[in-house]
Design a protein around this motif. Structure first.
Motif, mmCIF file in Angstrom:
data_model
loop_
_atom_site.group_PDB
_atom_site.id
_atom_site.type_symbol
_atom_site.label_atom_id
_atom_site.label_comp_id
_atom_site.label_asym_id
_atom_site.label_seq_id
_atom_site.Cartn_x
_atom_site.Cartn_y
_atom_site.Cartn_z
ATOM 1 N N ARG A 118 6.116 5.624 7.054
ATOM 2 C CA ARG A 118 5.678 5.055 8.301
ATOM 3 C C ARG A 118 6.524 5.085 9.562
ATOM 4 O O ARG A 118 6.212 5.140 10.633
ATOM 5 C CB ARG A 118 5.331 3.569 7.795
ATOM 6 C CG ARG A 118 4.052 3.549 6.905
ATOM 7 C CD ARG A 118 3.583 2.131 6.596
ATOM 8 N NE ARG A 118 3.070 1.539 7.834
ATOM 9 C CZ ARG A 118 2.931 0.092 7.913
ATOM 10 N NH1 ARG A 118 3.345 -0.625 6.907
ATOM 11 N NH2 ARG A 118 2.343 -0.268 9.045
ATOM 12 N N LEU A 119 7.792 4.825 9.176
ATOM 13 C CA LEU A 119 8.920 4.660 10.247
ATOM 14 C C LEU A 119 9.092 5.993 10.797
ATOM 15 O O LEU A 119 9.334 6.358 12.127
ATOM 16 C CB LEU A 119 10.162 4.308 9.608
ATOM 17 C CG LEU A 119 10.433 2.896 9.370
ATOM 18 C CD1 LEU A 119 11.557 2.721 8.556
ATOM 19 C CD2 LEU A 119 10.627 2.145 10.573
ATOM 20 N N ALA A 120 8.774 7.215 10.239
ATOM 21 C CA ALA A 120 8.902 8.634 10.903
ATOM 22 C C ALA A 120 7.594 8.899 11.644
ATOM 23 O O ALA A 120 7.616 9.582 12.741
ATOM 24 C CB ALA A 120 9.265 9.634 9.704
ATOM 25 N N MET A 121 6.514 8.603 10.997
ATOM 26 C CA MET A 121 5.265 9.076 11.657
ATOM 27 C C MET A 121 4.614 8.068 12.428
ATOM 28 O O MET A 121 3.872 8.254 13.849
ATOM 29 C CB MET A 121 4.240 9.139 10.818
ATOM 30 C CG MET A 121 4.523 10.091 9.722
ATOM 31 S SD MET A 121 3.380 10.653 8.369
ATOM 32 C CE MET A 121 2.089 11.145 9.364
ATOM 33 N N GLU A 122 4.637 6.887 12.453
ATOM 34 C CA GLU A 122 3.713 5.917 13.262
ATOM 35 C C GLU A 122 4.259 5.734 14.806
ATOM 36 O O GLU A 122 3.551 5.844 15.699
ATOM 37 C CB GLU A 122 3.660 4.415 12.680
ATOM 38 C CG GLU A 122 2.861 4.583 11.430
ATOM 39 C CD GLU A 122 2.269 3.001 11.142
ATOM 40 O OE1 GLU A 122 2.203 2.337 11.910
ATOM 41 O OE2 GLU A 122 2.383 2.975 9.708
ATOM 42 N N PRO A 123 5.746 5.686 14.973
ATOM 43 C CA PRO A 123 6.131 5.744 16.228
ATOM 44 C C PRO A 123 5.853 7.111 17.118
ATOM 45 O O PRO A 123 5.596 7.469 18.201
ATOM 46 C CB PRO A 123 7.488 5.648 16.508
ATOM 47 C CG PRO A 123 7.690 4.871 15.040
ATOM 48 C CD PRO A 123 6.979 5.241 13.856
ATOM 49 N N ALA A 124 5.786 8.177 16.148
ATOM 50 C CA ALA A 124 5.659 9.549 16.787
ATOM 51 C C ALA A 124 4.230 10.021 17.303
ATOM 52 O O ALA A 124 4.118 10.686 17.921
ATOM 53 C CB ALA A 124 5.901 10.395 15.615
ATOM 54 N N ILE A 125 3.188 9.404 16.787
ATOM 55 C CA ILE A 125 1.855 9.425 17.273
ATOM 56 C C ILE A 125 1.457 8.723 18.389
ATOM 57 O O ILE A 125 0.392 8.684 19.055
ATOM 58 C CB ILE A 125 0.728 9.294 16.097
ATOM 59 C CG1 ILE A 125 0.902 7.678 15.834
ATOM 60 C CG2 ILE A 125 1.154 10.008 15.013
ATOM 61 C CD1 ILE A 125 -0.563 7.328 15.043
ATOM 62 N N ILE A 126 2.279 7.833 18.904
ATOM 63 C CA ILE A 126 2.112 6.831 20.060
ATOM 64 C C ILE A 126 1.720 7.569 21.326
ATOM 65 O O ILE A 126 0.492 7.215 21.953
ATOM 66 C CB ILE A 126 3.254 5.863 20.420
ATOM 67 C CG1 ILE A 126 3.374 4.881 19.092
ATOM 68 C CG2 ILE A 126 2.989 5.062 21.765
ATOM 69 C CD1 ILE A 126 2.099 3.790 19.087
ATOM 70 N N ASP A 127 2.425 8.499 21.478
ATOM 71 C CA ASP A 127 2.136 9.515 22.749
ATOM 72 C C ASP A 127 0.657 10.031 22.698
ATOM 73 O O ASP A 127 -0.032 10.069 23.829
ATOM 74 C CB ASP A 127 2.954 10.597 22.979
ATOM 75 C CG ASP A 127 4.381 10.249 23.484
ATOM 76 O OD1 ASP A 127 4.363 8.989 24.093
ATOM 77 O OD2 ASP A 127 5.126 11.052 23.390
ATOM 78 N N MET A 128 0.271 10.594 21.621
ATOM 79 C CA MET A 128 -1.237 11.013 21.259
ATOM 80 C C MET A 128 -2.214 9.888 21.362
ATOM 81 O O MET A 128 -3.305 10.260 22.152
ATOM 82 C CB MET A 128 -1.245 11.544 19.831
ATOM 83 C CG MET A 128 -0.441 12.629 19.565
ATOM 84 S SD MET A 128 -0.429 13.369 17.851
ATOM 85 C CE MET A 128 -2.082 13.922 17.929
ATOM 86 N N ALA A 129 -1.949 8.795 20.806
ATOM 87 C CA ALA A 129 -2.793 7.531 21.061
ATOM 88 C C ALA A 129 -2.906 7.099 22.449
ATOM 89 O O ALA A 129 -4.088 7.076 22.989
ATOM 90 C CB ALA A 129 -2.255 6.457 20.118
ATOM 91 N N ILE A 130 -1.718 6.903 23.070
ATOM 92 C CA ILE A 130 -1.778 6.773 24.692
ATOM 93 C C ILE A 130 -2.698 7.643 25.518
ATOM 94 O O ILE A 130 -3.448 7.402 26.411
ATOM 95 C CB ILE A 130 -0.444 6.642 25.173
ATOM 96 C CG1 ILE A 130 0.336 5.576 24.769
ATOM 97 C CG2 ILE A 130 -0.505 6.702 26.635
ATOM 98 C CD1 ILE A 130 0.310 4.307 25.455
ATOM 99 N N ARG A 131 -2.601 8.916 24.975
ATOM 100 C CA ARG A 131 -3.323 9.912 25.941
ATOM 101 C C ARG A 131 -4.746 9.945 25.788
ATOM 102 O O ARG A 131 -5.702 10.337 26.555
ATOM 103 C CB ARG A 131 -2.531 11.391 25.629
ATOM 104 C CG ARG A 131 -3.114 12.542 26.314
ATOM 105 C CD ARG A 131 -1.956 13.853 26.136
ATOM 106 N NE ARG A 131 -2.295 14.198 24.738
ATOM 107 C CZ ARG A 131 -1.091 14.100 24.096
ATOM 108 N NH1 ARG A 131 0.195 13.658 24.476
ATOM 109 N NH2 ARG A 131 -1.144 14.690 22.849
ATOM 110 N N ASN A 132 -5.234 9.815 24.344
ATOM 111 C CA ASN A 132 -6.485 10.161 23.854
ATOM 112 C C ASN A 132 -7.294 8.916 23.542
ATOM 113 O O ASN A 132 -8.596 9.054 23.421
ATOM 114 C CB ASN A 132 -6.530 10.998 22.833
ATOM 115 C CG ASN A 132 -5.731 12.214 22.930
ATOM 116 O OD1 ASN A 132 -6.032 12.933 23.972
ATOM 117 N ND2 ASN A 132 -5.124 12.974 21.732
ATOM 118 N N ALA A 133 -6.740 7.734 23.575
ATOM 119 C CA ALA A 133 -7.506 6.431 23.227
ATOM 120 C C ALA A 133 -8.648 6.101 24.202
ATOM 121 O O ALA A 133 -8.262 6.260 25.431
ATOM 122 C CB ALA A 133 -6.729 5.353 23.088
#
Length: 223
Positions: free
Chosen positions: A95-110
């Protein structure tokens, strides 16, 4: 170990490798019996177990065939096996490796619906009357953020992580570690993360997500 187990695992290997595909006809009971040196009773037991798992279908007078939904069923087996053998520490590391890493994708596509789903998860978690209900909506929020990336691979990985969270070890640790004060802190952290996502502030959302996960790890695992 049951005599049917090696035969069952061998058939599973053929299915996983794609040697036998959906709709293919399996060898007869007699052929399997001779090939593996086991009794017809043992063959029937192995086939029954695979049939109960939805991997094969049997038609009287015709034979045994690979089920059409074999791919989905095998995927479910992988999820179950992974969730049963993943420790809380391993899950937390992922979770520590992945959850912060997908933030840019969520920001861009949400989209607006994604953000409303996150808000609903926060509200339901805050209204939850039991730890189990709170944990459910906690997991749903993190899944909602992953789904907001609109990437099917990311969504599937987070579904697996949610499955691990539903296992006993994680639940027992969470029950021991969550006090009313910590729950309130988690709820505030969730609201802050969702607020940053709504503001499309990637830097703040990443920082808040990482801080939240480190807080959870400290409470859960003590480091």
């Amino acid at each position: 170990m049951s005599m049917s187990t090696p035969l069952r695992e061998s058939i599973l290997d053929q299915l996983r490798s794609g040697h036998w595909r959906a709709g293919d006809r399996l060898p007869t009971e007699r052929e399997l019996s001779e090939r593996f040196g086991v009794s017809r009773t043992t063959v029937r037991k192995a086939l029954l177990e695979l049939k109960q798992q939805g991997l094969i279908e049997q038609t009287v007078g015709s034979g045994t065939y690979v089920a059409e939904q074999v791919g989905a069923r095998l995927g479910q087996r992988v999820q179950q096996d992974s969730s049963q053998h993943t420790s809380p520490a391993e899950l937390m590391e992922a979770r520590l490796a992945m959850e912060p890493a997908i933030i840019d994708m969520a920001i861009r596509n949400a989209n607006q619906a994604d953000l409303q789903r996150m808000e609903a998860c926060c509200a339901n978690a805050e209204a939850a009357e039991t730890l189990e209900a709170f944990e459910h909506w906690d997991a749903e929020l993190h899944q909602a953020i992953a789904d907001a990336a609109h990437n099917s691979f990311v969504a599937n990985v987070f579904t697996l992580m949610k499955t691990v969270r539903a296992q006993g070890d994680w639940g027992q640790l969470k029950k021991k570690s969550v006090t009313s004060e910590r729950r309130l802190a988690y709820q505030a952290e969730h609201r802050a993360i969702v607020g940053a996502l709504r503001d499309r502030d990637a830097v703040r959302a990443r920082e808040l997500t990482l801080a939240h996960l480190l807080h959870v790890r400290q409470n859960l695992l003590g480091y």
